[in-house]
Design a protein around this motif. Structure first.
Motif, PDB file in Angstrom:
ATOM      1  N   GLN A 152       0.814  -1.203   0.000  1.00  0.00           N
ATOM      2  CA  GLN A 152       0.000   0.000   0.000  1.00  0.00           C
ATOM      3  C   GLN A 152       0.864   1.277   0.000  1.00  0.00           C
ATOM      4  OE1 GLN A 152      -3.120  -0.289   2.833  1.00  0.00           O
ATOM      5  NE2 GLN A 152      -4.404   1.209   1.786  1.00  0.00           N
ATOM      6  N   ALA A 153       1.927   1.272   0.771  1.00  0.00           N
ATOM      7  CA  ALA A 153       2.789   2.463   0.836  1.00  0.00           C
ATOM      8  C   ALA A 153       3.482   2.693  -0.515  1.00  0.00           C
ATOM      9  CB  ALA A 153       3.818   2.309   1.951  1.00  0.00           C
ATOM     10  N   ASP A 154       3.999   1.598  -1.112  1.00  0.00           N
ATOM     11  CA  ASP A 154       4.672   1.730  -2.405  1.00  0.00           C
ATOM     12  C   ASP A 154       3.689   2.143  -3.494  1.00  0.00           C
ATOM     13  OD1 ASP A 154       6.926   0.979  -1.109  1.00  0.00           O
ATOM     14  OD2 ASP A 154       7.240  -0.905  -2.197  1.00  0.00           O
ATOM     15  N   ALA A 155       2.476   1.600  -3.434  1.00  0.00           N
ATOM     16  CA  ALA A 155       1.465   1.941  -4.434  1.00  0.00           C
ATOM     17  C   ALA A 155       1.083   3.412  -4.339  1.00  0.00           C
ATOM     18  CB  ALA A 155       0.232   1.057  -4.256  1.00  0.00           C
ATOM     19  N   LYS A 156       0.977   3.897  -3.093  1.00  0.00           N
ATOM     20  CA  LYS A 156       0.640   5.314  -2.889  1.00  0.00           C
ATOM     21  C   LYS A 156       1.741   6.212  -3.438  1.00  0.00           C
ATOM     22  CE  LYS A 156      -0.760   8.561   0.749  1.00  0.00           C
ATOM     23  NZ  LYS A 156      -1.030   8.715   2.202  1.00  0.00           N
ATOM     24  N   GLN A 157       2.987   5.808  -3.209  1.00  0.00           N
ATOM     25  CA  GLN A 157       4.114   6.591  -3.710  1.00  0.00           C
ATOM     26  C   GLN A 157       4.156   6.567  -5.235  1.00  0.00           C
ATOM     27  OE1 GLN A 157       6.305   8.470  -1.779  1.00  0.00           O
ATOM     28  NE2 GLN A 157       6.832   9.264  -3.810  1.00  0.00           N
ATOM     29  N   LEU A 158       3.895   5.390  -5.837  1.00  0.00           N
ATOM     30  CA  LEU A 158       3.899   5.279  -7.293  1.00  0.00           C
ATOM     31  C   LEU A 158       2.817   6.160  -7.911  1.00  0.00           C
ATOM     32  CD1 LEU A 158       4.933   4.021  -9.918  1.00  0.00           C
ATOM     33  CD2 LEU A 158       3.367   2.096  -9.532  1.00  0.00           C
ATOM     34  N   LEU A 159       1.632   6.159  -7.297  1.00  0.00           N
ATOM     35  CA  LEU A 159       0.546   6.998  -7.810  1.00  0.00           C
ATOM     36  C   LEU A 159       0.974   8.466  -7.838  1.00  0.00           C
ATOM     37  CD1 LEU A 159      -2.393   7.289  -8.750  1.00  0.00           C
ATOM     38  CD2 LEU A 159      -3.048   7.499  -6.344  1.00  0.00           C
ATOM     39  N   ALA A 160       1.639   8.909  -6.777  1.00  0.00           N
ATOM     40  CA  ALA A 160       2.088  10.303  -6.734  1.00  0.00           C
ATOM     41  C   ALA A 160       3.170  10.563  -7.773  1.00  0.00           C
ATOM     42  CB  ALA A 160       2.606  10.628  -5.335  1.00  0.00           C
ATOM     43  N   ALA A 210       5.631  11.902 -15.166  1.00  0.00           N
ATOM     44  CA  ALA A 210       6.150  10.748 -14.420  1.00  0.00           C
ATOM     45  C   ALA A 210       7.578  11.030 -13.972  1.00  0.00           C
ATOM     46  CB  ALA A 210       6.104   9.496 -15.288  1.00  0.00           C
ATOM     47  N   ASN A 211       7.808  10.973 -12.669  1.00  0.00           N
ATOM     48  CA  ASN A 211       9.131  11.231 -12.091  1.00  0.00           C
ATOM     49  C   ASN A 211       9.892   9.899 -12.026  1.00  0.00           C
ATOM     50  OD1 ASN A 211      11.378  11.865 -10.565  1.00  0.00           O
ATOM     51  ND2 ASN A 211      10.249  13.150  -9.122  1.00  0.00           N
ATOM     52  N   GLU A 212      10.637   9.593 -13.084  1.00  0.00           N
ATOM     53  CA  GLU A 212      11.274   8.292 -13.190  1.00  0.00           C
ATOM     54  C   GLU A 212      12.346   8.076 -12.121  1.00  0.00           C
ATOM     55  OE1 GLU A 212      12.512   7.236 -17.096  1.00  0.00           O
ATOM     56  OE2 GLU A 212      10.657   7.895 -18.053  1.00  0.00           O
ATOM     57  N   LYS A 213      13.065   9.118 -11.774  1.00  0.00           N
ATOM     58  CA  LYS A 213      14.089   8.974 -10.731  1.00  0.00           C
ATOM     59  C   LYS A 213      13.464   8.610  -9.397  1.00  0.00           C
ATOM     60  CE  LYS A 213      17.665  11.945 -12.722  1.00  0.00           C
ATOM     61  NZ  LYS A 213      18.525  13.136 -12.528  1.00  0.00           N
ATOM     62  N   ALA A 214      12.319   9.246  -9.086  1.00  0.00           N
ATOM     63  CA  ALA A 214      11.638   8.937  -7.821  1.00  0.00           C
ATOM     64  C   ALA A 214      11.051   7.527  -7.868  1.00  0.00           C
ATOM     65  CB  ALA A 214      10.544   9.967  -7.560  1.00  0.00           C
ATOM     66  N   ILE A 215      10.529   7.131  -9.017  1.00  0.00           N
ATOM     67  CA  ILE A 215       9.938   5.793  -9.145  1.00  0.00           C
ATOM     68  C   ILE A 215      10.999   4.723  -8.928  1.00  0.00           C
ATOM     69  CG2 ILE A 215       8.820   4.199 -10.768  1.00  0.00           C
ATOM     70  CD1 ILE A 215       7.435   6.645 -12.004  1.00  0.00           C
ATOM     71  N   GLU A 216      12.204   4.958  -9.420  1.00  0.00           N
ATOM     72  CA  GLU A 216      13.294   3.988  -9.244  1.00  0.00           C
ATOM     73  C   GLU A 216      13.615   3.740  -7.772  1.00  0.00           C
ATOM     74  OE1 GLU A 216      16.566   5.537 -11.410  1.00  0.00           O
ATOM     75  OE2 GLU A 216      15.937   4.678 -13.322  1.00  0.00           O
ATOM     76  N   GLU A 217      13.335   4.716  -6.924  1.00  0.00           N
ATOM     77  CA  GLU A 217      13.650   4.596  -5.504  1.00  0.00           C
ATOM     78  C   GLU A 217      12.592   3.819  -4.725  1.00  0.00           C
ATOM     79  OE1 GLU A 217      16.539   5.524  -4.324  1.00  0.00           O
ATOM     80  OE2 GLU A 217      17.074   6.159  -6.349  1.00  0.00           O
ATOM     81  N   ILE A 218      11.446   3.545  -5.335  1.00  0.00           N
ATOM     82  CA  ILE A 218      10.398   2.780  -4.648  1.00  0.00           C
ATOM     83  C   ILE A 218      10.891   1.346  -4.449  1.00  0.00           C
ATOM     84  CG2 ILE A 218       8.018   1.940  -4.792  1.00  0.00           C
ATOM     85  CD1 ILE A 218       7.358   4.414  -6.465  1.00  0.00           C
ATOM     86  N   PRO A 219      10.881   0.820  -3.249  1.00  0.00           N
ATOM     87  CA  PRO A 219      11.490  -0.490  -2.970  1.00  0.00           C
ATOM     88  C   PRO A 219      11.002  -1.631  -3.852  1.00  0.00           C
ATOM     89  CG  PRO A 219      10.961   0.640  -0.929  1.00  0.00           C
ATOM     90  CD  PRO A 219      10.382   1.481  -2.025  1.00  0.00           C
ATOM     91  N   SER A 220       9.723  -1.679  -4.164  1.00  0.00           N
ATOM     92  CA  SER A 220       9.188  -2.810  -4.919  1.00  0.00           C
ATOM     93  C   SER A 220       9.328  -2.663  -6.424  1.00  0.00           C
ATOM     94  CB  SER A 220       7.711  -3.021  -4.566  1.00  0.00           C
ATOM     95  OG  SER A 220       6.983  -1.825  -4.738  1.00  0.00           O
ATOM     96  N   VAL A 221       9.846  -1.539  -6.900  1.00  0.00           N
ATOM     97  CA  VAL A 221      10.006  -1.308  -8.342  1.00  0.00           C
ATOM     98  C   VAL A 221      11.371  -1.805  -8.791  1.00  0.00           C
ATOM     99  CG1 VAL A 221      10.228   0.456 -10.139  1.00  0.00           C
ATOM    100  CG2 VAL A 221       8.419   0.638  -8.418  1.00  0.00           C
ATOM    101  N   LYS A 222      11.375  -2.658  -9.825  1.00  0.00           N
ATOM    102  CA  LYS A 222      12.611  -3.247 -10.330  1.00  0.00           C
ATOM    103  C   LYS A 222      13.092  -2.588 -11.615  1.00  0.00           C
ATOM    104  CE  LYS A 222      11.896  -7.810  -8.262  1.00  0.00           C
ATOM    105  NZ  LYS A 222      10.737  -7.483  -7.439  1.00  0.00           N
ATOM    106  N   GLY A 223      12.307  -1.715 -12.184  1.00  0.00           N
ATOM    107  CA  GLY A 223      12.685  -1.052 -13.420  1.00  0.00           C
ATOM    108  C   GLY A 223      11.466  -0.511 -14.118  1.00  0.00           C
ATOM    109  N   MET A 224      11.690   0.204 -15.229  1.00  0.00           N
ATOM    110  CA  MET A 224      10.569   0.767 -15.995  1.00  0.00           C
ATOM    111  C   MET A 224      11.035   1.041 -17.404  1.00  0.00           C
ATOM    112  SD  MET A 224      10.661   4.540 -14.312  1.00  0.00           S
ATOM    113  CE  MET A 224      11.473   3.847 -12.876  1.00  0.00           C
ATOM    114  N   PHE A 225      10.093   1.087 -18.327  1.00  0.00           N
ATOM    115  CA  PHE A 225      10.370   1.473 -19.704  1.00  0.00           C
ATOM    116  C   PHE A 225       9.042   1.802 -20.372  1.00  0.00           C
ATOM    117  CE2 PHE A 225       9.474  -3.007 -19.762  1.00  0.00           C
ATOM    118  CZ  PHE A 225       8.793  -3.241 -20.946  1.00  0.00           C
TER     119      PHE A 225
END
Length: 670
Positions: A5-13, A41-56
């Motif tokens: 839930q915390a990671d999802a909330k951060q990703l939404l933001a 989309a703030n890709e640098k911030a998204i990379e810092e979310i613990p459950s995120v392994k990457g994006m493209f």
């Protein structure tokens, strides 16, 4: 509160909030967003979310890699955001808002020609072999060709024309079929339409220029009394087939909306097919022929003019960037038209050299980074893959990561492309776009083909070393200590402690390290060819965004457990299964590439969640024919997704292997 839930909330933001999400769905490993404004989309911030392994970003979708628990993450995201998910097809439709008209056209072209590539490539190789058999006098045979001196090889040569004719002369059948498949209409109507363009009743397209107008008017027309239609075939013609195929699709969709369902089976095919055939021979065929011939004439003129050196220098250098944008798919149609009009193509040789250049750049990086064992797991198979015509692992796994090898490959490709073009060295057709590509040329062209390959490789290799020292072209370059282990620069890729993996055949022995580790056996999940994960034609796997592992190019259809453990998840679309081993390794068995879109149709899962499995446990049966018919890759990927617990994956066997065979081990931290 949900686990994510915390990671999802951060990703939404970080993706710009609820108002920036046009649509969201997920597959076996990724959240797939269609964003109204992707720049938010703030890709640098998204990379810092613990459950995120990457994006493209791909095809208008912003994809965030989560891993095996993506379904749980998706549920928490939906609860936090209040956004309901959509189907995969709805997401694709929504994603088109992020694509301009050129991107949409290119996407359509790619989906039309990609299923045809295996036939086109093997056809080019067979044409090259036939050329050697019948067109090369040999001193050892008294100046005769092989077909002139051998009844057997003359028979082989004649027999091989059967598949070559089917592939190239009847190419319109494949195109019209592929269009109906792509657009979701009746595929058999596409096949019938294609056959009407190449029927033996028609004057063969290759004989048209040698037939007088008077002869055509007298012997090759349908006479309806007050008008006539020429009986002209469209063998090997690309654009006439495309125009006719799209007309058929849109007529069928129109009539399905307006004809009652009770009689639609009769009247929809009738009202769709007959007008299309008529239009194809009266209007679309002649117009398409002129358009296709015009395009091929312009390209051929550019590559044979006094400015051919400039044309080839530009195209040879820029082909690799075209691959990134997807524009390279347009060259397939042009190449096919060149072969139809001139009997050979001067465009494809440059594409072949571009692939070789990308592989050579990775090879140079391999020598520069010797000792970086982790990177070698990507660079070695990526080099081999590029030399065999598949450049995505090389480009996305290494060259674009560092930038300078990508630029070096562009320079080498430009010079090599110019050399092969100004010497008028043309290919008989589209072949394997790498080192085996020489087979698609006439044998008397071999010296220049090999010379162009060598020039491309040497220049690329040297320039990779030169550009390494140009700071503006060097991104995330590792530095080396005296022991040879790669240490990342500040903020660079690969930071973190190095891990030593035991190199031994005794897979039952534990490695003595400060942290207790366990080694668990890995088995081939299916009969086929075991490959390194860096060779998989999907950057999410080849770049190890999902973790280390391997893949099998399957020959069989029965998929077995690659490890012992417990089934933790079975994806709703049946194409992916999660397993937890006793030592704590989380394993993803992913059947096929991008097969989430098939909604489970080709997969028959034989296990349930919570079941214990061993290497002898049948997980699922995958219908390879159905997967290939859908235009999807068949690789069975095994990825160890909880990277923080995986000290290393060691493959002791690659290549052809039987299912359930032990192929290595995974080292799991305690």
């Amino acid at each position: 509160m949900g686990k994510y839930q915390a990671d999802a909330k951060q990703l939404l933001a970080d993706i710009g909030g609820k108002e920036n999400v046009a649509a969201v769905t997920h597959c076996a490993t990724r959240m797939r967003f269609v964003l109204n404004d992707q720049s938010k989309a703030n890709e640098k911030a998204i990379e810092e979310i613990p459950s995120v392994k990457g994006m493209f970003t791909n095809a208008g979708q912003f994809q965030v890699i989560i891993g095996n628990d993506v379904a749980d993450f998706y549920n928490d995201f939906s609860a936090i955001s209040g956004i309901e998910g959509v189907s995969k097809e709805q997401s694709k439709v929504a994603a088109k808002q992020n694509q301009n008209i050129v991107q949409r056209i290119i996407g359509v072209l790619a989906e039309i020609f990609t299923p045809l590539l295996p036939a086109i490539i093997v056809g080019g190789l067979m044409l090259g072999f036939r050329n050697f058999l019948e067109g090369v006098p040999l001193d050892a045979l008294g100046g005769q060709t092989i077909t002139e001196s051998s009844v057997f090889w003359n028979g082989v040569n004649g027999f091989l024309w059967l598949p070559c004719e089917a592939i190239f002369h009847f190419l319109p059948v494949g195109i019209t079929w592929s269009i109906t498949r792509k657009m979701g209409t009746t595929q058999i109507l596409g096949i019938v339409l294609g056959i009407t363009l190449v029927s033996p009743q028609l004057l063969n397209a290759y004989a048209v220029n040698g037939t007088s107008a008077a002869d055509i008017a007298q012997n090759w027309t349908w006479d309806f009394g007050f008008f006539t239609i020429d009986k002209i075939g469209y063998q090997a013609q690309v654009i006439p087939a495309m125009l006719a195929g799209f007309l058929l699709v849109y007529l069928e969709k129109f009539f399905r909306k307006h004809i009652p369902e009770a009689v639609s089976m009769i009247f929809v095919p009738l009202f769709s097919l007959l007008p299309t055939i008529l239009a194809a021979h009266m209007i679309l065929g002649p117009i398409g022929w002129k358009i296709g011939s015009g395009i091929s004439f312009v390209v051929n003129a550019g590559l044979t003019s006094s400015f051919s050196w400039l044309f080839s220098l530009i195209f040879g250098g820029l082909y690799a960037p075209l691959v990134i944008t997807g524009l390279h798919h347009t060259t397939l149609a042009i190449d096919s038209q060149l072969v139809a009009d001139f009997g050979s193509t001067n465009l494809w040789p440059m594409i072949m050299l571009s692939n070789i250049a990308q592989g050579t750049a990775v090879l140079a990086v391999y020598f520069q980074h010797r000792g970086n064992k982790k990177e070698e797991q990507i660079s070695v198979p990526a080099t081999i893959s590029a030399y065999l015509g598949v450049t995505e692992p090389a480009m996305f796994g290494i060259n674009l990561k560092y930038v300078y090898p990508f630029i070096a490959a562009m320079v080498g490709s430009a010079i090599g492309g110019m050399l092969i073009t100004i010497t008028n060295t043309r290919a008989l057709g589209i072949g394997v776009g790498g080192l085996p590509g020489f087979l698609s040329f006439k044998i008397n062209n071999y010296p220049m083909v090999f010379a162009s390959m060598l020039v491309t490789m040497v220049i690329t290799f040297v320039m990779t070393y030169v550009f390494r020292n140009v700071k503006a072209l060097n991104k995330l370059e590792p530095e080396y200590d005296e022991g040879g282990l790669a240490m990342a620069t500040a903020g660079g890729a690969g930071s973190g402690p190095a891990v030593s993996v035991m190199d031994t055949k005794d897979a039952s022995t534990a490695v003595a390290t400060p942290d207790m580790v366990t080694q668990e056996m890995i088995y081939a999940p299916v009969e086929g060819e075991v490959i390194m994960i860096g060779e998989v034609a999907d950057p999410v796997f080849s770049q190890k965004m999902m973790g280390d592992g391997f893949a099998v190019r399957p020959k069989g259809q029965e998929i077995y457990a690659p490890v012992a453990g417990t089934i933790t998840s079975i994806f709703a679309t049946k194409h992916a299964i999660g397993i937890l081993t006793p030592a704590g390794a989380e394993v993803l068995v992913h059947m096929g590439l991008d097969t989430v879109e098939l909604n489970g149709a080709p997969f028959d899962v034989k296990v349930t969640e919570g079941a214990s499995v061993t290497s002898e446990t049948l997980l699922a049966v995958m219908d390879l024919t159905a997967v290939k018919a859908a235009g999807k890759g068949t690789d069975v990927v095994v990825a160890f997704t909880n990277r923080e617990k995986i000290a290393g994956v060691t493959l002791e066997q690659t290549g052809e292997i039987a299912e359930q065979s032990q192929i290595g081990y995974v080292t799991v931290k305690g």
